[in-house]
Design an enzyme around this catalytic site. Structure first.
Site, short mmCIF file in Angstrom:
data_model
loop_
_atom_site.label_atom_id
_atom_site.label_comp_id
_atom_site.label_asym_id
_atom_site.label_seq_id
_atom_site.Cartn_x
_atom_site.Cartn_y
_atom_site.Cartn_z
N CYS A 1 20.04 -26.76 -23.06
CA CYS A 1 19.91 -25.37 -23.51
C CYS A 1 18.54 -25.27 -24.42
O CYS A 1 18.38 -25.86 -25.50
CB CYS A 1 21.07 -25.08 -24.36
SG CYS A 1 21.02 -23.58 -25.28
N MET B 1 17.63 -17.35 -21.16
CA MET B 1 17.96 -18.81 -21.58
C MET B 1 16.49 -19.62 -21.81
O MET B 1 15.50 -19.20 -21.11
CB MET B 1 18.56 -19.61 -20.41
CG MET B 1 19.76 -19.01 -19.94
SD MET B 1 19.42 -17.56 -18.75
CE MET B 1 19.34 -18.57 -17.38
#
Length: 388
Positions: A103, A313
């Site tokens: 992430c 993201m």
């Protein structure tokens, strides 16, 4: 007789446009200090999954892919690194944690947590200035440099850096992803910057499939009936659209060699991502902010865990920057083509600037570095409780 809840030291943090629960590896119960069922069961219960209601009311999750996340950090076992960073993307409606990728947003919080929790040698943290935390991303086995501002020996969280998709300003955290090709293979696993991706009942789509930051399948928005200005409700309220994009993602995963058959896509929901791109257009972001076409280089919309992401993201932003730096990719073409070492792209919440350096060696493209700025801060710290 029901056993009482256990207490686990934890920190709830925002990183970029995501937030998650952060743990020191050594603070987890012994059975959860190693990968496996005990760890997954604990983290699922803490986040509040699986939840057939889709709310994660009985847990720390926020019922979106951006807020259903866990991070485990430990002193690094790698040379020339400070901290090992392991990321778990928690499914909302299934008893499943995907450990296959990183992430990028939460990466911006890793440095601050590591410093505050004593995982970085004090000699590497100045009294005032910037501490460069050397992070080993354990999921994809890559190095990331996190530039953490320090004031009077403590992490500086407040500031005036604004990040679209985050309501309030904070201190700027610069990220450098070194050699960001995903750990599972070549930058372009098919050997091509553009492929024909055959998807049953949808057709043959032009696709750029790249392993940078996170494996990502890029397609043209116009090829699937979109303009590239779509917001979350335009996609997430359309069941047929979600099925179509998931089908494209699954076939892209097979083409990239990440799975061997379509049925395996359900057990690998976090990667690859699928994103669609278009040349710049005027649009209103989800906040109501007007984005002028002349202020951006291209439009990108990306799917995460089966839904259109509310912003972008961080790892997908690395993929966007890497693909933009390489002539002929769909991202590069949408951005106008040529040599693009830095781009500003439009996403549902606004815009984001990302840079990348790419070079061709013996006929193969390599990305040596990608960079962007995010922000991070602690939301709560103490202990999280979970039933045994």
């Amino acid at each position: 007789m029901f056993k009482p809840q256990i207490k686990v030291p934890a920190t709830y943090m925002r990183g970029g446009t995501s937030k998650g629960v952060f743990f020191k590896l050594t603070d987890l119960p012994k059975p959860a200090q190693v990968a496996g069922e005990a760890r997954d069961n604990l983290l699922l219960r803490i986040i509040g999954s699986p939840d057939p209601y889709g709310k994660q009311t009985d847990g720390m999750g926020g019922a979106t892919s951006s807020t259903s996340k866990t991070v485990i950090l430990s002193k690094s076992e790698q040379s020339y690194h400070d901290v090992d960073y392991l990321f778990g993307q928690v499914a909302i409606d299934k008893a499943f944690i995907d450990w296959s990728g990183n992430c990028g947003n939460l990466t911006s919080a890793v440095g601050a947590f590591a410093i505050t929790n004593g995982l970085v040698d004090k000699s590497r943290v100045p009294d005032n200035g910037v501490a460069v935390v050397r992070v080993w991303q354990a999921n994809i086995k890559k190095s990331i440099l996190v530039h953490v501002p320090i004031t009077n020996g403590e992490v500086q969280e407040t500031g005036d850096f604004e990040l679209d998709g985050v309501t309030f300003a904070a201190a700027e955290v610069k990220l450098e992803f070194l050699n960001p090709a995903d750990g599972e293979g070549a930058l372009f696993p098919t050997g091509n910057v553009v492929d024909d991706l055959e998807v049953p009942r949808i057709g043959t789509l032009k696709a750029t499939m790249i392993n940078a930051g996170i494996p990502t399948v890029f397609i043209n928005a116009s090829d699937i009936g979109y303009s590239g200005t779509e917001l979350q409700d335009d996609i997430n309220n359309d069941i047929d659209a979600l099925k179509k994009l998931e089908t494209i993602r699954a076939h892209g995963a097979v083409k990239m060699g990440l799975i061997s058959n379509i049925s395996e896509a359900q057990t690998r929901q976090h990667t690859p991502k699928v994103a669609f791109v278009a040349a710049p257009l005027d649009y209103n972001a989800s906040s109501g902010k007007f984005i002028e076409a002349k202020t951006i280089d291209l439009l990108v919309r990306a799917m995460s865990m089966g839904k259109l992401h509310h912003a972008m993201m961080g790892t997908a932003a690395v993929a966007i920057g890497a693909a933009a730096a390489i002539e002929g990719t769909l991202v590069n073409v949408a951005a106008g083509g040529g040599s693009l070492n830095e781009i500003n792209f439009g996403h549902p919440s606004g815009t984001l600037k990302v840079g990348a350096e790419a070079q061709q060696i013996d006929g193969d493209w390599q990305v040596t570095k990608a960079s962007m700025s995010r922000s991070a801060r602690v939301l709560m710290e103490g202990v999280v409780r979970a039933p045994q």
